[in-house]
Design a protein around this motif. Structure first.
Motif, PDB file in Angstrom:
ATOM      1  N   ILE A  21      25.386  35.837  21.536  1.00 23.41           N
ATOM      2  CA  ILE A  21      26.276  36.152  20.418  1.00 23.41           C
ATOM      3  C   ILE A  21      25.505  36.903  19.336  1.00 23.41           C
ATOM      4  N   HIS A  22      24.322  36.407  19.006  1.00 25.21           N
ATOM      5  CA  HIS A  22      23.501  37.049  17.975  1.00 25.21           C
ATOM      6  C   HIS A  22      23.165  38.492  18.332  1.00 25.21           C
ATOM      7  N   ASP A  23      22.823  38.750  19.573  1.00 22.21           N
ATOM      8  CA  ASP A  23      22.393  40.090  19.968  1.00 22.21           C
ATOM      9  C   ASP A  23      23.479  41.137  19.761  1.00 22.21           C
ATOM     10  N   ILE A  24      24.736  40.728  19.787  1.00 20.35           N
ATOM     11  CA  ILE A  24      25.849  41.654  19.587  1.00 20.35           C
ATOM     12  C   ILE A  24      26.303  41.691  18.132  1.00 20.35           C
ATOM     13  N   THR A  25      26.237  40.553  17.452  1.00 23.71           N
ATOM     14  CA  THR A  25      26.844  40.446  16.117  1.00 23.71           C
ATOM     15  C   THR A  25      25.844  40.286  14.975  1.00 23.71           C
ATOM     16  N   GLU A  26      24.589  39.972  15.300  1.00 20.64           N
ATOM     17  CA  GLU A  26      23.577  39.604  14.297  1.00 20.64           C
ATOM     18  C   GLU A  26      23.957  38.332  13.545  1.00 20.64           C
ATOM     19  N   ALA A  27      24.754  37.490  14.190  1.00 19.78           N
ATOM     20  CA  ALA A  27      25.117  36.198  13.596  1.00 19.78           C
ATOM     21  C   ALA A  27      23.881  35.322  13.434  1.00 19.78           C
ATOM     22  N   LYS A  28      23.940  34.429  12.456  1.00 17.64           N
ATOM     23  CA  LYS A  28      22.862  33.482  12.201  1.00 17.64           C
ATOM     24  C   LYS A  28      23.422  32.066  12.310  1.00 17.64           C
ATOM     25  N   PHE A  29      22.575  31.156  12.763  1.00 16.00           N
ATOM     26  CA  PHE A  29      23.027  29.797  13.014  1.00 16.00           C
ATOM     27  C   PHE A  29      22.049  28.783  12.434  1.00 16.00           C
TER      28      PHE A  29
END
Length: 214
Positions: A21-29
């Motif tokens: 998910i991060h690799d596509i959206t740059e989301a942080k968790f």
């Protein structure tokens, strides 16, 4: 995770899922954990995995409680659990915004957390009283979404995805909010919830939201 079963921590299924998910959206968790659980202790995580996480710029690890059975009603256990957690996680990886188990802690424990650099506690996504706040203060939190009390910031969790069949619909009702706090449990990431969570994050990224972790 207490042995080097995987060549990389991102080969482990949950971390692989989050990274995809991060690799596509740059989301942080921010991931909340117990330092001790049945047949597991945080000190047993291989150093190579901790180093990989510490080299990321999109994951933080937060203290949840001393163990899964605890309701944070024993200050000694709670604080010793945090110290054990702190001794096994690099400072740059430790989250300063926490979501405590059962949304419970004493004000002595809140003072302790503040002394450790914790700046914010996330409250419940429903109307229950969080962290033993006085009812009037908790009501204010529910109305305002975030408040400062006893030298700590409290911020309401907007929703957890496993409570909604289509969580994206819930996002739409909050899309004008300045901050959106979304939560799910790892154990709740079944096929449907994992797919819905992924779609939700993709939508937020497409909408231009900024992902933050504290």
């Amino acid at each position: 995770m207490k042995n080097e079963k995987y060549g990389s921590i991102y080969d482990q299924p949950t971390f692989h899922y989050l990274k995809s998910i991060h690799d596509i959206t740059e989301a942080k968790f921010t991931l909340y954990t117990f330092p001790n659980a049945e047949n597991w202790a945080i000190s047993e995580i291989p150093t190579k995995y901790i180093k990989e996480l510490n080299q990321s710029n999109w994951i933080k690890i937060g203290y949840h409680s001393d163990n899964p059975e605890s309701k944070n009603d024993n200050s000694s256990n709670f604080q010793n659990g945090y110290l054990y957690f702190e001794n096994n996680i690099p400072p740059s990886l430790i989250a300063k915004t926490l979501r405590l188990h059962y949304f419970h802690s004493s004000f002595d424990d809140i003072s302790f957390l503040k002394s450790k650099g914790v700046t914010k506690l996330l409250s419940a996504d429903d109307n229950r009283i969080s962290y033993s706040l006085p009812p009037s203060v908790n009501d204010s939190l529910l109305q305002k979404q975030a408040i400062s009390y006893a030298s700590m910031t409290f911020e309401k969790t907007d929703f957890r995805t496993e409570h909604h069949l289509f969580p994206l619909l819930k996002v739409w009702s909050h899309i004008q909010d300045n901050v959106l706090v979304i939560f799910t449990h790892e154990w709740a990431l079944n096929f449907w919830n994992a797919a819905m969570f992924r779609i939700l994050v993709y939508y937020l990224a497409f909408y231009g939201c900024t992902f933050i972790m504290e």
